[in-house]
Design a protein around this motif. Structure first.
Motif, short mmCIF file in Angstrom:
data_model
loop_
_atom_site.label_atom_id
_atom_site.label_comp_id
_atom_site.label_asym_id
_atom_site.label_seq_id
_atom_site.Cartn_x
_atom_site.Cartn_y
_atom_site.Cartn_z
N LYS A 148 0.85 -1.18 0.00
CA LYS A 148 0.00 0.00 0.00
C LYS A 148 0.89 1.24 0.00
CE LYS A 148 -3.37 -2.52 2.84
NZ LYS A 148 -4.16 -2.49 4.11
N ALA A 181 -6.92 4.00 -12.67
CA ALA A 181 -5.83 3.49 -11.83
C ALA A 181 -5.85 1.97 -11.79
CB ALA A 181 -5.96 4.06 -10.42
N ARG A 182 -4.69 1.37 -12.01
CA ARG A 182 -4.54 -0.08 -11.84
C ARG A 182 -4.34 -0.39 -10.37
NH1 ARG A 182 0.69 -1.28 -14.45
NH2 ARG A 182 1.07 0.79 -13.63
N ILE A 183 -5.15 -1.28 -9.85
CA ILE A 183 -4.97 -1.76 -8.48
C ILE A 183 -5.16 -3.27 -8.48
CG2 ILE A 183 -5.84 0.42 -7.54
CD1 ILE A 183 -8.37 -1.11 -6.68
N HIS A 191 -9.17 -2.05 -12.87
CA HIS A 191 -9.04 -0.61 -13.10
C HIS A 191 -10.17 0.11 -12.37
CE1 HIS A 191 -6.52 -2.19 -16.34
NE2 HIS A 191 -5.93 -1.01 -16.37
N TYR A 213 -7.12 7.04 -5.15
CA TYR A 213 -6.43 6.21 -6.13
C TYR A 213 -5.93 7.02 -7.32
CZ TYR A 213 -8.41 1.98 -3.96
OH TYR A 213 -8.74 0.97 -3.10
N ASP A 215 -2.96 6.16 -10.84
CA ASP A 215 -2.26 5.07 -11.51
C ASP A 215 -0.75 5.24 -11.36
OD1 ASP A 215 -2.20 2.72 -13.08
OD2 ASP A 215 -1.72 3.90 -14.86
N LEU A 217 1.45 2.82 -9.75
CA LEU A 217 2.21 1.61 -9.41
C LEU A 217 3.35 1.34 -10.38
CD1 LEU A 217 -0.70 -0.80 -8.40
CD2 LEU A 217 0.91 0.35 -6.87
N GLU A 229 -3.33 -7.73 -2.43
CA GLU A 229 -3.75 -6.33 -2.53
C GLU A 229 -2.54 -5.45 -2.86
OE1 GLU A 229 -6.04 -2.96 0.26
OE2 GLU A 229 -5.64 -4.98 1.03
N TRP A 231 -1.95 -1.14 -4.23
CA TRP A 231 -2.46 0.11 -4.79
C TRP A 231 -1.59 1.29 -4.38
CZ3 TRP A 231 -3.30 2.82 -0.37
CH2 TRP A 231 -3.84 2.17 0.74
N GLU A 232 -1.77 2.39 -5.14
CA GLU A 232 -1.16 3.66 -4.77
C GLU A 232 -2.25 4.72 -4.67
OE1 GLU A 232 2.47 5.96 -6.63
OE2 GLU A 232 0.59 6.97 -7.08
N LYS A 233 -2.15 5.57 -3.67
CA LYS A 233 -3.05 6.71 -3.52
C LYS A 233 -2.22 7.99 -3.44
CE LYS A 233 -6.95 4.37 -1.33
NZ LYS A 233 -7.94 4.40 -0.20
#
Length: 382
Positions: A148, A181-183, A191, A213, A215, A217, A229, A231-233
């Motif tokens: 994360k 965003a890819r998660i 997406h 979120y 995109d 990563l 899991e 993701w980037e925020k």
């Protein structure tokens, strides 16, 4: 050893400052289309080893002739230009560190291998240092379950209406707010809309912030994607996401031209022009928080890394410039000195050994960029 920096914005100038710290470098050159930026850099840096070249990077043959004279290139350009410039540097037989990430860079792997050089894509603070921290955290465990990332550069003294400033390319910022965003959730890539997943967080040094979120990563789904899991925020001051979502939904970020009388205008071009007139380059703070969660056997492990860095008033370098430009330059110097070897497109999280990462952290620490680590171990019931 000689290095060239392509792009003379805040990130490129920060990279030049770091490169010039090394007395082993005979020459550091900055190349940009804007002569005023180059003159400002020469005036600011005041080092006889610094050379400048004014030219358009889209003149491929001319650029290749120039780049081929150097041992390493650092690319600090808007996203729309980077892939073609990366290609040119590879064809010139030069190891290249690019601050930006674009998926098309991965397609240059064979080309770089054939030329016997490296391309390090997305090698700034995020992507870049965020990826490296994800890899470093993975060394604390035998199985990674989640990664994360929360990161953002924000004004130290926010001013309405947007509580934001000019810290890097507005074109890139708007891309962040519009590109899905890819998660990874439940082990599946998906997406989601940019600006979704809004979360309120507390950072003791700064207070209440929000994140959402984007995109960011880059290569992590390719290199460390076997997780439940990921993701980037992006971090901003509270309320920013709602305002950006309003502009987006009203069409201000659209790239398709609209007619106004006899004139056709792209809404995004008008938006960027207006924002550049209203926003200012000001003192900033950057926050990077990376959590790597997993298991060492039957022990639950949570490794958390936090970096908070501030505008350098003495050198007049933004926190974004320090963490992005210095990171790229330090890695470029490691490549030039033979501490890192390889060929092809190598993501930053795959570039350095554990010891190499620790050397990078030590160098950042020496420049006042501190990364705090907290590791928690909990015995599980199985």
């Amino acid at each position: 050893m000689k290095a060239i920096i392509i792009g003379c914005g805040p990130m490129g100038q920060a990279a030049a400052i770091e490169m010039l710290r090394d007395k082993d470098l005979e020459e550091v050159s900055i190349l940009d289309v804007d002569s005023s930026k180059l003159e400002a850099a020469k005036s600011k840096l005041k080092d006889e080893r610094l050379k400048t070249t004014q030219m358009n990077v889209e003149k491929t043959e001319e650029l290749m002739k120039i780049v081929s004279k150097y041992d390493c290139a650092i690319i600090a350009l808007p996203h729309k230009l980077v892939v073609k410039v990366d290609e040119t540097c590879i064809d010139a037989g030069v190891n290249t560190v690019d601050l930006a990430y674009e998926p098309e860079q991965l397609e240059l792997n064979g080309r770089a291998e054939d030329r016997g050089v490296m391309l390090i894509p997305g090698c700034g603070v995020a992507p870049g240092l965020s990826n490296i921290l994800a890899r470093y955290g993975s060394y604390r465990m035998s199985k990674v379950d989640a990664i994360k990332i929360r990161v953002g550069g924000i004004p130290l003294n926010p001013k309405p209406p947007l509580d934001y400033g000019l810290f890097f390319s507005l074109e890139s910022v708007i891309n962040e707010y519009t590109r899905p965003a890819r998660i990874i959730m439940d082990g599946r890539m998906m997406h989601v809309p940019a600006l979704s997943g809004l979360e309120i967080i507390e950072v003791p040094e700064l207070g209440t912030l929000e994140c959402f979120y984007t995109d960011g990563l880059s290569t992590l789904p390719h290199t460390m994607g076997n997780v439940r899991e990921m993701w980037e925020k992006t971090i901003r001051w509270p309320g920013h996401a709602e305002k950006m979502m309003t502009l987006r939904e009203l069409g201000f970020f659209e790239k398709t031209g609209v007619k106004i009388g006899e004139l056709e205008v792209k809404p995004v071009d008008l938006t960027i022009k207006m924002l550049k007139e209203k926003l200012k380059e000001e003192e900033d703070v950057i926050v990077l928080i990376v959590e790597v969660i997993g298991y060492m056997g039957d022990v639950y492990v949570e490794a958390k890394y936090k970096l908070i860095d501030y505008y350098d008033r003495e050198l007049k370098v933004t926190a974004m410039g320090r963490t992005t430009g210095y990171t790229a330059a330090l890695i470029a110097k490691m490549i030039m000195k033979g501490k890192v070897r390889g060929k092809g497109v190598i993501p930053p999280e795959n570039l350095l050994t554990k010891e190499g990462i620790e050397e990078l952290f030590k160098e950042l620490w020496n420049r006042g960029i501190r990364i705090d680590e907290e590791v928690v171990y909990k015995k599980t019931s199985w």
